[in-house]
Design a protein around this motif. Sequence first.
Motif, PDB file in Angstrom:
ATOM      1  N   ALA A   2       7.060   9.618  -1.385  1.00  0.00           N
ATOM      2  CA  ALA A   2       7.083   8.642  -0.299  1.00  0.00           C
ATOM      3  C   ALA A   2       6.457   9.275   0.949  1.00  0.00           C
ATOM      4  O   ALA A   2       6.400  10.497   1.069  1.00  0.00           O
ATOM      5  CB  ALA A   2       8.524   8.233  -0.001  1.00  0.00           C
ATOM      6  N   PRO A   3       5.984   8.462   1.883  1.00  0.00           N
ATOM      7  CA  PRO A   3       5.438   9.030   3.112  1.00  0.00           C
ATOM      8  C   PRO A   3       6.521   9.774   3.901  1.00  0.00           C
ATOM      9  O   PRO A   3       7.691   9.407   3.860  1.00  0.00           O
ATOM     10  CB  PRO A   3       4.939   7.809   3.887  1.00  0.00           C
ATOM     11  N   ALA A  45       0.831  -1.204   0.000  1.00  0.00           N
ATOM     12  CA  ALA A  45       0.000   0.000   0.000  1.00  0.00           C
ATOM     13  C   ALA A  45       0.868   1.257   0.000  1.00  0.00           C
ATOM     14  O   ALA A  45       0.541   2.244  -0.669  1.00  0.00           O
ATOM     15  CB  ALA A  45      -0.944  -0.005   1.202  1.00  0.00           C
ATOM     16  N   ILE A  46       1.975   1.239   0.737  1.00  0.00           N
ATOM     17  CA  ILE A  46       2.895   2.387   0.721  1.00  0.00           C
ATOM     18  C   ILE A  46       3.422   2.604  -0.693  1.00  0.00           C
ATOM     19  O   ILE A  46       3.455   3.734  -1.188  1.00  0.00           O
ATOM     20  CB  ILE A  46       4.042   2.195   1.730  1.00  0.00           C
ATOM     21  N   PHE A  94      -2.943  12.198   4.959  1.00  0.00           N
ATOM     22  CA  PHE A  94      -3.443  10.928   4.448  1.00  0.00           C
ATOM     23  C   PHE A  94      -2.599   9.836   5.092  1.00  0.00           C
ATOM     24  O   PHE A  94      -1.368   9.918   5.089  1.00  0.00           O
ATOM     25  CB  PHE A  94      -3.285  10.899   2.922  1.00  0.00           C
ATOM     26  N   ALA A  95      -3.235   8.828   5.662  1.00  0.00           N
ATOM     27  CA  ALA A  95      -2.483   7.800   6.369  1.00  0.00           C
ATOM     28  C   ALA A  95      -2.983   6.402   6.027  1.00  0.00           C
ATOM     29  O   ALA A  95      -4.147   6.202   5.689  1.00  0.00           O
ATOM     30  CB  ALA A  95      -2.596   8.029   7.874  1.00  0.00           C
ATOM     31  N   LEU A  96      -2.072   5.448   6.135  1.00  0.00           N
ATOM     32  CA  LEU A  96      -2.388   4.028   6.027  1.00  0.00           C
ATOM     33  C   LEU A  96      -2.080   3.391   7.370  1.00  0.00           C
ATOM     34  O   LEU A  96      -1.065   3.709   7.995  1.00  0.00           O
ATOM     35  CB  LEU A  96      -1.504   3.358   4.976  1.00  0.00           C
ATOM     36  N   MET A  97      -2.957   2.505   7.820  1.00  0.00           N
ATOM     37  CA  MET A  97      -2.663   1.752   9.033  1.00  0.00           C
ATOM     38  C   MET A  97      -2.953   0.281   8.779  1.00  0.00           C
ATOM     39  O   MET A  97      -3.804  -0.057   7.954  1.00  0.00           O
ATOM     40  CB  MET A  97      -3.452   2.275  10.228  1.00  0.00           C
ATOM     41  N   PRO A 102       6.572  -1.884   8.624  1.00  0.00           N
ATOM     42  CA  PRO A 102       5.741  -0.709   8.911  1.00  0.00           C
ATOM     43  C   PRO A 102       4.307  -1.116   9.266  1.00  0.00           C
ATOM     44  O   PRO A 102       3.781  -2.095   8.744  1.00  0.00           O
ATOM     45  CB  PRO A 102       5.783   0.101   7.619  1.00  0.00           C
ATOM     46  N   GLN A 103       3.716  -0.363  10.170  1.00  0.00           N
ATOM     47  CA  GLN A 103       2.332  -0.568  10.582  1.00  0.00           C
ATOM     48  C   GLN A 103       1.484   0.667  10.295  1.00  0.00           C
ATOM     49  O   GLN A 103       0.261   0.605  10.332  1.00  0.00           O
ATOM     50  CB  GLN A 103       2.263  -0.873  12.081  1.00  0.00           C
ATOM     51  N   TYR A 104       2.150   1.796  10.008  1.00  0.00           N
ATOM     52  CA  TYR A 104       1.463   3.074   9.823  1.00  0.00           C
ATOM     53  C   TYR A 104       2.350   3.969   8.973  1.00  0.00           C
ATOM     54  O   TYR A 104       3.572   3.978   9.120  1.00  0.00           O
ATOM     55  CB  TYR A 104       1.228   3.722  11.198  1.00  0.00           C
ATOM     56  N   ALA A 105       1.733   4.728   8.057  1.00  0.00           N
ATOM     57  CA  ALA A 105       2.475   5.675   7.218  1.00  0.00           C
ATOM     58  C   ALA A 105       1.595   6.882   6.930  1.00  0.00           C
ATOM     59  O   ALA A 105       0.375   6.744   6.812  1.00  0.00           O
ATOM     60  CB  ALA A 105       2.902   5.006   5.904  1.00  0.00           C
ATOM     61  N   GLU A 106       2.224   8.064   6.828  1.00  0.00           N
ATOM     62  CA  GLU A 106       1.484   9.306   6.558  1.00  0.00           C
ATOM     63  C   GLU A 106       2.133  10.104   5.434  1.00  0.00           C
ATOM     64  O   GLU A 106       3.345  10.152   5.312  1.00  0.00           O
ATOM     65  CB  GLU A 106       1.480  10.228   7.783  1.00  0.00           C
TER      66      GLU A 106
END
Length: 131
Positions: free
Chosen positions: A29-30, A18-19, A54-57, A40-44
């Motif tokens: 890139a985040p 997803a990143i 905008f974030a992915l978890m 990674p578990q989280y990215a913004e």
Amino acid sequence: MFRGLANLNLVTDDIPAAIAWYSSVLGAAPYFVRPEQGDPQYAEWRFGDDEDEFALMHSTFRPVLAEPGGALVSMHVDDIKASFDRLLELGATAHDPVTPRGGGFISASVVDPFGNLIGLIQSPHWAAAHA
């Protein structure tokens, strides 16, 4: 009461994929990834004129509801057809086609490769406020 969108979180089982996908969509890139070491578990990211977050978890952190619920968040785009087509080219699937809604508003939505619904809107109101 509401003053603006502070953070949009999407969930996925595959954060690295997803990143990579959203880095292609957002063109960067985040700026923030946790944990700093390991998987990674989280990215913004920050994007757009207002530098919205905008974030992915990882899906293990997904809020669990007793009944179905959710929201469709729509991102303003200047050229909805081109944006819709680009997301499809990158691997999203069409959910709602590009549809004129009247008054200059046009909407569409896609499902990202990770199962998240993403709305697109070409909004004359948003465009005028950010001209």
